[in-house]
Design an enzyme around this catalytic site. Sequence first.
Site, PDB file in Angstrom:
ATOM      1  N   ARG A  46       0.821  -1.320  -0.138  1.00 28.17           N
ATOM      2  CA  ARG A  46       0.069  -0.050  -0.075  1.00 28.17           C
ATOM      3  C   ARG A  46       0.823   1.261   0.046  1.00 28.17           C
ATOM      4  O   ARG A  46       0.696   2.175  -0.707  1.00 28.17           O
ATOM      5  CB  ARG A  46      -0.783   0.132   1.189  1.00 28.17           C
ATOM      6  N   HIS A  92      -8.308  -4.375  -7.682  1.00 27.98           N
ATOM      7  CA  HIS A  92      -7.931  -3.685  -6.380  1.00 27.98           C
ATOM      8  C   HIS A  92      -9.186  -3.567  -5.626  1.00 27.98           C
ATOM      9  O   HIS A  92      -9.829  -2.401  -5.577  1.00 27.98           O
ATOM     10  CB  HIS A  92      -7.316  -2.406  -6.633  1.00 27.98           C
ATOM     11  N   TYR A 137     -17.856  12.743 -13.865  1.00 26.48           N
ATOM     12  CA  TYR A 137     -17.710  13.872 -14.622  1.00 26.48           C
ATOM     13  C   TYR A 137     -16.590  14.099 -15.461  1.00 26.48           C
ATOM     14  O   TYR A 137     -16.501  14.340 -16.730  1.00 26.48           O
ATOM     15  CB  TYR A 137     -17.964  15.175 -14.153  1.00 26.48           C
TER      16      TYR A 137
END
Length: 764
Positions: A46, A92, A137
Amino acid sequence: MTTTLTPDATFSPNAAFTPEGIERRPLHVFSEKAYLDYSMYVILDRALPHLGDGLKPVQRRILYAMSELGLSAAAKHKKSARTVGDVLGKFHPHGDTACYEAMVLMAQPFSYRYPLVDGQGNWGSPDEPKSFAAMRYTEARLTPYAEVLLGELGQGTVDWQPNFDATLEEPRILPARLPNLLLNGATGIAVGMATDIPPHNLREVARACIHLLDHPGATVLDLMAFIPGPDYPTAATIITPTEEIRRLYETGNGSLRQRARYELEQGDIVITHLPYQVSGNRILEQIAAQMRDKKLPWLEDLRDESDHEAPTRLVLVPRDRRVPVERLMSHLFATTDLERSYRVNMNLIGLDGRPRVMDLKQILSTWLRFRQTTVTRRLQHRLDEVLRRLHLLEGLLIAFLNIDEVIRIVRTEDEPKPALMAAFGLDEVQADYVLNTRLRQLARLEEMKIRAEQAELAEERKHLERLLGDPAALRGLIQEELARDADKYGDERRSPLVAVATSAAALDETEVSPSEAITVILSEKGWVRAAKGHEIDPTTLAYKAGDGFLAAARLRSNQQVIFLDSTGRGYSLPANGLPSARGQGEPLTGKLSPPAGASFVAILGGEGSQRVVLASDAGYGFVTTLEELQAKPKGGKAVLTLPEGARVLPPRAVLNSGSDRLAVIGTGGHLLVFPISDLPEMPRGKGNKLIAIPKARPGEEQERVAYLAVIHQGGGLLITAGKRHLTLQPGDKPGDLDAYQGERGRRGKLLPRGYQRVEAVESV
């Protein structure tokens, strides 16, 4: 707490088992193991980047998912939500917000030195990096630079691993052609460790790699000839000294400082480049707050003129042209984010899968080893393909030369493959290829194409075998590819490296405060107040009952006021912090802490270089400056050493130590005049003898020094005794001032009868 174990599980020595096969462990043992497992997961999967491609797992999966969606630099943009959905659903399984933020970061040119994602829509701004629009968007595709990481992915260069549900495969690491770890840097916080790797310039890093391939014994200092320092996405100046950068690169730890760049335009200060990750709005807020608090009187106005043509243009308007711009900017560098420090900790996951801190040479040399392995695998993969193709072409050519027999076998035999293998000595792979070949590929001109392809592949095979068998040739190929990628994707350095001789310093209170003429008044009881202007007569002010005027000093409001107490200690306070003279003031003991029983006897003010004469009535004194008398602690500092029974005389200001003279009058009526240059200049002490004072006879009062006066060049002395006034002017006649001049420490000359009981002395 219990854990059900599978039959092949590894049992802990501290574990106990029930007949049902349930493991029981002490809570502290289980907690420790669980926390360590979690820590290693955070560190390896991570927070820390891998040395090979410089990416964390989520970044690697985003780029791979985009490449699988066909979102190359030449493709049309696709909704970010589609990419995030593929990343979460295939590789993931974590939060969509964190995944999208990682994608946004790789698309922001002000965050990444070489962005990996080409975004369309609102992807944030330098002022608000997290003001990006929702993923439904925005649209995205890969940048051309991303090809450096993904271009060789399908060429047998890396190992693959199952995804989280073992339905797909994903690359363990991307086959980077450039050391992306240094180019884009990395930040992350794990458990017990963190990483902060600054970005660097692509061309500089590529040249350093090429040099290191030719000179494996090069030192960090040698590599710094190519990489003088980091190169941030913003063009602010890196002011860290070269020696500190060298230590940083040698140890892998340290810090960097970056300072904004500014220009002068018609008297205005225009800030054109800000440090990395610094918001222009935040800068304006910090400066405006100081202006509201009246801590920045040198600025009259500030405005933001940033636009598309000038992304950063912050205009500061000085109050007038006399404002020292460099001093003002030094203050802003020290008190705002116009100058910022960045921690550097080159902590990463090495090729062995373990986290460690590396220096610059270790990073480059280890990455070059990774690159050599990647290129070797790529060449071997291509060589295997070439050999496989040559093998197929060999069988196809045999079939072409015996086309009639091949057709007969195919038409008449129930099992044509064994028959072809037996008739022409083909193996199974060649026989399948011949049988799968279309008839139109067996035209008359096909023989020439086959032989031409064989010749071309044979030449390529020789080239590949030479590269794989010659380490020097392999290094040369890597150098060529580094140079080619540097020319294609590299650019000029953005962050200039400039050594700064002095560090930034905030303005002190005297510089920040407005400069106004004031008069500071000290009363006999130690009360202090300040009145505006120098014209005020302090003797006309109202005082408390039993109190009265003692002394006054005329100075500027941005200067320090100096007080002397009866023990010879000096104190200082900022003049702008004193109470107004509209009231009766405040006791100095509320601001200062003199010794028990001490009282304040004198007040001084002016420039720090102003010289004054300090003396005691025991007849000793010296010259010092107001700066030496200043003392920040409330307890002050010892300045004038007093002999037993002596008291402090009011200090006298010196205009010109080379031409001024000092007049000393004793209680016995003797006057001595001598040049002030005869007195030593010292920061503290008892001083030298001013005038000779005879020892008192039994029953007589000890004579003391009564008055001091500084006589400026061409000036005289006015002596008051009762209602009589005696004016002594320069001249060598018996009644003139020069008649009293002598060597320092002498007895002096007795004043005329009637003027020996002096009540006041004044320079005229």
